[in-house]
Design a protein around this motif. Structure first.
Motif, PDB file in Angstrom:
ATOM      1  N   ALA A 422       5.622   6.476  -4.050  1.00 38.50           N
ATOM      2  CA  ALA A 422       7.052   6.700  -3.832  1.00 38.50           C
ATOM      3  C   ALA A 422       7.824   5.391  -3.971  1.00 38.50           C
ATOM      4  O   ALA A 422       7.322   4.324  -3.590  1.00 38.50           O
ATOM      5  CB  ALA A 422       7.273   7.291  -2.444  1.00 38.50           C
ATOM      6  N   PRO A 423       9.039   5.429  -4.518  1.00 41.62           N
ATOM      7  CA  PRO A 423       9.823   4.199  -4.672  1.00 41.62           C
ATOM      8  C   PRO A 423      10.188   3.598  -3.324  1.00 41.62           C
ATOM      9  O   PRO A 423      10.471   4.314  -2.358  1.00 41.62           O
ATOM     10  CB  PRO A 423      11.071   4.672  -5.423  1.00 41.62           C
ATOM     11  N   ARG A 424      10.187   2.278  -3.261  1.00 45.80           N
ATOM     12  CA  ARG A 424      10.529   1.571  -2.040  1.00 45.80           C
ATOM     13  C   ARG A 424      12.018   1.249  -2.012  1.00 45.80           C
ATOM     14  O   ARG A 424      12.698   1.313  -3.035  1.00 45.80           O
ATOM     15  CB  ARG A 424       9.686   0.297  -1.908  1.00 45.80           C
ATOM     16  N   ASP A 425      12.500   0.903  -0.841  1.00 46.55           N
ATOM     17  CA  ASP A 425      13.913   0.557  -0.664  1.00 46.55           C
ATOM     18  C   ASP A 425      14.246  -0.667  -1.522  1.00 46.55           C
ATOM     19  O   ASP A 425      13.683  -1.746  -1.308  1.00 46.55           O
ATOM     20  CB  ASP A 425      14.170   0.258   0.809  1.00 46.55           C
ATOM     21  N   PRO A 426      15.152  -0.527  -2.498  1.00 42.64           N
ATOM     22  CA  PRO A 426      15.473  -1.669  -3.358  1.00 42.64           C
ATOM     23  C   PRO A 426      16.106  -2.818  -2.583  1.00 42.64           C
ATOM     24  O   PRO A 426      16.044  -3.967  -3.016  1.00 42.64           O
ATOM     25  CB  PRO A 426      16.449  -1.073  -4.382  1.00 42.64           C
ATOM     26  N   ALA A 427      16.710  -2.506  -1.441  1.00 40.60           N
ATOM     27  CA  ALA A 427      17.333  -3.565  -0.654  1.00 40.60           C
ATOM     28  C   ALA A 427      16.412  -4.089   0.441  1.00 40.60           C
ATOM     29  O   ALA A 427      16.781  -4.993   1.193  1.00 40.60           O
ATOM     30  CB  ALA A 427      18.626  -3.048  -0.016  1.00 40.60           C
ATOM     31  N   GLY A 428      15.219  -3.538   0.522  1.00 40.20           N
ATOM     32  CA  GLY A 428      14.299  -3.924   1.583  1.00 40.20           C
ATOM     33  C   GLY A 428      13.587  -5.222   1.290  1.00 40.20           C
ATOM     34  O   GLY A 428      13.452  -5.655   0.139  1.00 40.20           O
ATOM     35  N   SER A 429      13.083  -5.822   2.355  1.00 40.03           N
ATOM     36  CA  SER A 429      12.384  -7.103   2.216  1.00 40.03           C
ATOM     37  C   SER A 429      10.908  -7.005   2.580  1.00 40.03           C
ATOM     38  O   SER A 429      10.181  -7.991   2.470  1.00 40.03           O
ATOM     39  CB  SER A 429      13.052  -8.156   3.112  1.00 40.03           C
ATOM     40  N   GLU A 430      10.456  -5.818   3.018  1.00 37.05           N
ATOM     41  CA  GLU A 430       9.049  -5.669   3.398  1.00 37.05           C
ATOM     42  C   GLU A 430       8.156  -5.743   2.174  1.00 37.05           C
ATOM     43  O   GLU A 430       8.454  -5.174   1.121  1.00 37.05           O
ATOM     44  CB  GLU A 430       8.840  -4.334   4.119  1.00 37.05           C
ATOM     45  N   GLN A 431       7.048  -6.463   2.312  1.00 40.71           N
ATOM     46  CA  GLN A 431       6.116  -6.653   1.224  1.00 40.71           C
ATOM     47  C   GLN A 431       4.931  -5.703   1.367  1.00 40.71           C
ATOM     48  O   GLN A 431       4.547  -5.329   2.470  1.00 40.71           O
ATOM     49  CB  GLN A 431       5.607  -8.103   1.198  1.00 40.71           C
ATOM     50  N   THR A 432       4.363  -5.323   0.228  1.00 40.01           N
ATOM     51  CA  THR A 432       3.152  -4.511   0.244  1.00 40.01           C
ATOM     52  C   THR A 432       2.003  -5.324   0.818  1.00 40.01           C
ATOM     53  O   THR A 432       1.828  -6.492   0.481  1.00 40.01           O
ATOM     54  CB  THR A 432       2.792  -4.048  -1.173  1.00 40.01           C
ATOM     55  N   GLU A 433       1.239  -4.712   1.705  1.00 40.44           N
ATOM     56  CA  GLU A 433       0.116  -5.397   2.333  1.00 40.44           C
ATOM     57  C   GLU A 433      -1.184  -4.712   1.957  1.00 40.44           C
ATOM     58  O   GLU A 433      -1.218  -3.516   1.657  1.00 40.44           O
ATOM     59  CB  GLU A 433       0.282  -5.376   3.857  1.00 40.44           C
ATOM     60  N   LYS A 434      -2.258  -5.471   1.978  1.00 39.75           N
ATOM     61  CA  LYS A 434      -3.567  -4.900   1.721  1.00 39.75           C
ATOM     62  C   LYS A 434      -3.937  -3.962   2.860  1.00 39.75           C
ATOM     63  O   LYS A 434      -3.702  -4.252   4.025  1.00 39.75           O
ATOM     64  CB  LYS A 434      -4.616  -6.006   1.601  1.00 39.75           C
ATOM     65  N   GLY A 531       7.954  -2.748  17.048  1.00 34.03           N
ATOM     66  CA  GLY A 531       7.756  -2.238  15.706  1.00 34.03           C
ATOM     67  C   GLY A 531       7.105  -3.262  14.795  1.00 34.03           C
ATOM     68  O   GLY A 531       7.433  -4.457  14.846  1.00 34.03           O
ATOM     69  N   LYS A 532       6.190  -2.788  13.957  1.00 35.63           N
ATOM     70  CA  LYS A 532       5.521  -3.724  13.049  1.00 35.63           C
ATOM     71  C   LYS A 532       5.599  -3.286  11.591  1.00 35.63           C
ATOM     72  O   LYS A 532       5.393  -4.086  10.687  1.00 35.63           O
ATOM     73  CB  LYS A 532       4.065  -3.907  13.459  1.00 35.63           C
ATOM     74  N   LYS A 533       5.883  -1.994  11.342  1.00 35.91           N
ATOM     75  CA  LYS A 533       5.960  -1.511   9.963  1.00 35.91           C
ATOM     76  C   LYS A 533       6.897  -0.315   9.923  1.00 35.91           C
ATOM     77  O   LYS A 533       6.816   0.593  10.749  1.00 35.91           O
ATOM     78  CB  LYS A 533       4.569  -1.089   9.468  1.00 35.91           C
ATOM     79  N   LYS A 534       7.803  -0.288   8.942  1.00 33.33           N
ATOM     80  CA  LYS A 534       8.742   0.820   8.805  1.00 33.33           C
ATOM     81  C   LYS A 534       8.274   1.726   7.676  1.00 33.33           C
ATOM     82  O   LYS A 534       7.857   1.258   6.617  1.00 33.33           O
ATOM     83  CB  LYS A 534      10.147   0.303   8.521  1.00 33.33           C
ATOM     84  N   ARG A 535       8.311   3.032   7.924  1.00 26.66           N
ATOM     85  CA  ARG A 535       7.903   4.034   6.929  1.00 26.66           C
ATOM     86  C   ARG A 535       9.010   5.069   6.752  1.00 26.66           C
ATOM     87  O   ARG A 535       9.831   5.294   7.650  1.00 26.66           O
ATOM     88  CB  ARG A 535       6.640   4.778   7.382  1.00 26.66           C
ATOM     89  N   SER A 536       9.003   5.755   5.614  1.00 27.27           N
ATOM     90  CA  SER A 536       9.819   6.948   5.417  1.00 27.27           C
ATOM     91  C   SER A 536       8.902   8.163   5.490  1.00 27.27           C
ATOM     92  O   SER A 536       7.688   8.061   5.268  1.00 27.27           O
ATOM     93  CB  SER A 536      10.537   6.903   4.071  1.00 27.27           C
ATOM     94  N   PHE A 537       9.466   9.314   5.792  1.00 29.09           N
ATOM     95  CA  PHE A 537       8.642  10.524   5.898  1.00 29.09           C
ATOM     96  C   PHE A 537       9.455  11.739   5.477  1.00 29.09           C
ATOM     97  O   PHE A 537      10.688  11.738   5.486  1.00 29.09           O
ATOM     98  CB  PHE A 537       8.113  10.712   7.326  1.00 29.09           C
ATOM     99  N   ASP A 538       8.738  12.790   5.110  1.00 27.17           N
ATOM    100  CA  ASP A 538       9.303  14.114   4.845  1.00 27.17           C
ATOM    101  C   ASP A 538       8.433  15.100   5.623  1.00 27.17           C
ATOM    102  O   ASP A 538       7.202  15.041   5.549  1.00 27.17           O
ATOM    103  CB  ASP A 538       9.261  14.450   3.361  1.00 27.17           C
ATOM    104  N   VAL A 560       3.941  10.988   4.430  1.00 26.02           N
ATOM    105  CA  VAL A 560       4.330   9.635   4.818  1.00 26.02           C
ATOM    106  C   VAL A 560       4.360   8.781   3.562  1.00 26.02           C
ATOM    107  O   VAL A 560       3.458   8.846   2.724  1.00 26.02           O
ATOM    108  CB  VAL A 560       3.336   9.046   5.843  1.00 26.02           C
ATOM    109  N   ARG A 561       5.408   7.977   3.428  1.00 21.75           N
ATOM    110  CA  ARG A 561       5.538   7.135   2.236  1.00 21.75           C
ATOM    111  C   ARG A 561       6.115   5.788   2.630  1.00 21.75           C
ATOM    112  O   ARG A 561       6.539   5.578   3.775  1.00 21.75           O
ATOM    113  CB  ARG A 561       6.435   7.817   1.205  1.00 21.75           C
ATOM    114  N   ALA A 562       6.090   4.840   1.691  1.00 19.01           N
ATOM    115  CA  ALA A 562       6.683   3.537   1.945  1.00 19.01           C
ATOM    116  C   ALA A 562       8.162   3.692   2.243  1.00 19.01           C
ATOM    117  O   ALA A 562       8.817   4.632   1.765  1.00 19.01           O
ATOM    118  CB  ALA A 562       6.468   2.629   0.742  1.00 19.01           C
ATOM    119  N   TYR A 563       8.687   2.778   3.015  1.00 15.29           N
ATOM    120  CA  TYR A 563      10.092   2.882   3.402  1.00 15.29           C
ATOM    121  C   TYR A 563      10.984   2.829   2.162  1.00 15.29           C
ATOM    122  O   TYR A 563      10.930   1.889   1.373  1.00 15.29           O
ATOM    123  CB  TYR A 563      10.467   1.755   4.350  1.00 15.29           C
ATOM    124  N   GLY A 564      11.816   3.871   2.011  1.00 14.96           N
ATOM    125  CA  GLY A 564      12.668   3.963   0.832  1.00 14.96           C
ATOM    126  C   GLY A 564      14.146   3.913   1.131  1.00 14.96           C
ATOM    127  O   GLY A 564      14.962   4.108   0.239  1.00 14.96           O
TER     128      GLY A 564
END
Length: 655
Positions: A422-434, A531-538, A560-564
């Motif tokens: 899923a596409p991530r928030d273009p204005a977000g600053s969170e980085q993908t983590e392993k 809070g340590k990680k923000k997610r989006s959900f449907d 559950v998907r990456a924050y968008g």
């Protein structure tokens, strides 16, 4: 929810009932709520109240323990059944009819009514009819004692078989200064052996009925540690049973009513005073069982800090009167009242001091949305869908086991999947983590990637216990507040026909709801609660009638998907969604023009229904209702008279 019909029925709620009364006893022995008993009783730990005079830390004798139905391991198992739903408290609808049943009443002779001409028998009969008719639950009925006779110190009565249960449950009630005993004739020597679970459910039901005041609609659960009936059954001897007693009481309360609507109308106030509570963990199920409570008394407990109450911060939306006097928090955090008032937007009275006028509450309601609806696609009936959403996500964040027991049964289905593309928030600053999806990947049921049948089946959870276990594999979460952060949500609800009827009375199914929710949450660090990680959900729910509370989840699917971000479902204009000072951009925005007695929520439902019947757009439907001063029938007639002259853009364009 009701059997399937041609069109949904939108039934807005009526005005909230006014609060009455408080904690003293009336001449019938009924419980009132306006006086809190002093003392610091802890449930099952210390003395419950000054009046009980009982040390609850002492153990009963070995002989008493053997006599109690809740002794040892069996006691814990039975209470667990009551809390988890294995015990049904509903009275049979098909009680045997025909001959009358004879009961005997003793213990009445020393009453204050003994100076009456007949020794008090007539007063006793009238009291029994009144109290048994006003019992707790959906199936209340006027109980009538058909025949009565006195034989020495015993009064014998004959009643219809369907009224026996209501009268026998009054055994041990106080009347006119004495305690009466009510039982079937011959029962004391020939009582049938019943299961421990049945004894327990009857005992818990009796506790609730003794403590319920029909006239004030108040359930008095103060000083439970000193309750004579609970102590007689030794429920406070072990820590395990002490923790289960309140959830069990709430479970029995749920099963006493046919619907949440009836339950919320019957009980508007609860007192938990004098229970020695230092936190709300053991009593948190109250907010799930009675989410629309208007009056709550927490006085004379051991709450030391505001954080001890935080679990109920976003609950009890309709709360009007709260009492917290007599708690250490008054000395530890003297400024706490201002924060409490912010928590509850409809609060009028706090510690018996007025904090808002009726006009202030009404004015606030005019500029706030009653529910974060992002479009006109929110069909509801009796507030069922709205109440479900309000309750569900709070429960998911705070007590998932209680939530599963509250809304899911053995036929409920749940599954979840992660969408890593899923596409991530273009204005977000969170980085993908392993390995950022480690908590989800094992049970993720993404059917695009899971093709093997056994793997798919293993990721499908059915039944309340399986659902609760699956919930517990997910990280601890915190969802945005529905009231103050409405722009972060997108919620729709539709009438869903042909939902399975668990009673089997409607083979073609009944009307339920399909509720779709899009939003976000934070994963919390268990150690710090931050809070340590923000997610989006449907999330999509199919809900229908049944289950422990009258509303059950038939199917629950979570993605559950990456924050968008929330840009996709923000309204065209954001004013009014975030602050109280700005006007609402809701389809029914002209709140000041609504007639007296018509709430914003009722107006919204009228717009939705007119749009559905006419095919007009939201704006034209609203304009039509405004022109006829929100008379729905006149709105339909006005549409019929001008339909031929309306422009094409007055109607919803079909794709």
């Amino acid at each position: 929810m009701a059997a399937h019909s041609q069109s949904p029925r939108n039934a807005p709620r009526g005005p909230a009932a006014k609060r009455r009364g408080g904690g003293r006893g009336d001449k019938d022995g009924d419980l009132m709520m306006d006086v809190a008993v002093k003392g610091r009783g802890r449930i099952g730990k210390s003395a419950a109240s000054a009046s009980s005079g009982r040390d609850l830390t002492s153990r009963v004798s070995r002989g008493d323990a053997k006599g109690g139905i809740l002794s040892g391991t069996a006691r814990s198992a039975i209470l667990r059944q009551a809390a988890s739903g294995d015990v049904s408290m509903r009275e049979s609808r098909s009680a045997p009819r025909g001959g009358l049943v004879e009961l005997q009443i003793t213990g009445w002779k020393e009453s204050k009514a003994s100076s009456d001409k007949d020794g008090g028998v007539s007063s006793l009969i009238r009291w029994m009819e009144k109290k048994s008719s006003h019992r707790l639950g959906s199936r209340t009925r006027d109980v009538r004692i058909k025949k009565s006779r006195r034989d020495g110190n015993t009064v014998f009565i004959k009643v219809a078989p369907e009224d026996v249960g209501a009268l026998v449950r009054m055994n041990g009630y106080g009347w006119a200064g004495t305690t009466v005993s009510i039982e079937r004739v011959g029962e004391s020597s020939q009582k049938a052996i019943s299961s421990g679970a049945e004894d327990t459910k009857a005992m818990l039901r009796g506790v609730l009925e003794r403590r319920y005041n029909f006239e004030t609609k108040v359930l008095d659960l103060s000083g439970l540690g000193g309750d004579e009936e609970l102590n007689k059954k030794n429920v406070f001897d072990q820590k395990s049973t002490t923790k289960k007693i309140f959830p069990a009481l709430m479970r029995v309360l749920d099963l006493s009513f046919d619907s949440d609507v009836e339950k919320n109308e019957a009980i508007t106030g609860v007192t938990l005073a004098n229970n020695g509570l230092s936190e709300l963990t053991d009593v948190t199920s109250l907010s799930l069982t009675l989410p629309k409570l208007q009056n709550l008394d927490l006085s004379n407990n051991n709450f030391e800090k505001l954080s001890a109450l935080d679990i109920w911060r976003r609950r009890f939306y309709n709360l009007q009167h709260l009492v917290l006097s007599g708690n250490p928090i008054e000395q530890n955090e003297p400024e706490y009242p201002a924060e409490i008032v912010k928590w509850y937007p409809n609060l009028r009275m706090f510690n018996d001091v007025q904090v808002r006028t009726e006009e202030e509450v009404a004015s606030k309601a005019k500029i706030e949305l009653p529910f974060p609806i992002r479009s006109a696609l929110f069909q509801d009936e009796g507030g069922i869908a709205e109440n479900f959403v309000r309750t569900f996500f709070i429960g998911f964040d705070t007590d998932r086991a209680a939530l599963a027991a509250h809304y899911y049964d053995e036929q409920s289905d749940f599954s979840f999947a992660i969408n890593t593309q899923a596409p991530r928030d273009p204005a977000g600053s969170e980085q993908t983590e392993k390995q950022e999806w480690d908590h989800y990947i094992r049970n993720s049921r993404n059917l695009k990637k899971i093709s093997q049948l056994p793997a798919r089946q293993n990721r499908h959870f059915r039944g309340a216990k399986a659902v609760a276990d699956a919930f517990n594999t997910l990280p601890k979460t915190k969802h945005p507040d529905l009231a103050s952060e409405a722009r972060k949500w997108m919620i729709e609800a539709h009438i869903q026909p042909a939902v399975p009827d668990p009673s089997g009375q409607s083979p073609g199914g009944v009307d339920g709801f399909m509720i779709t929710v899009h939003g976000e949450f934070e994963e919390l660090d268990v150690a710090t609660g931050q809070g340590k990680k923000k997610r989006s959900f449907d999330r999509t729910f199919i809900v229908g009638p049944g289950g422990p509370t009258g509303v059950r989840v038939v199917n629950d699917m979570l993605t559950v998907r990456a924050y968008g971000g929330a840009q996709a479902f923000e309204p065209d204009q954001l004013e009014g969604w975030a602050t109280d000072a700005q006007p609402s951009t809701n389809p029914v925005e002209a709140v000041a023009q609504l007639p007296a007695g018509l709430t914003l929520e009722m107006a919204e439902q009228m717009v939705v229904e007119l749009q559905k019947q006419t095919g007009m757009t939201v704006q034209y439907s609203k304009d039509c209702l405004e022109q006829v001063r929100w008379d729905f029938q006149k709105g339909v007639e006005a549409f019929a008279s001008v339909k031929a002259n309306l422009p094409a853009d007055a109607f919803v364009q079909q794709a």
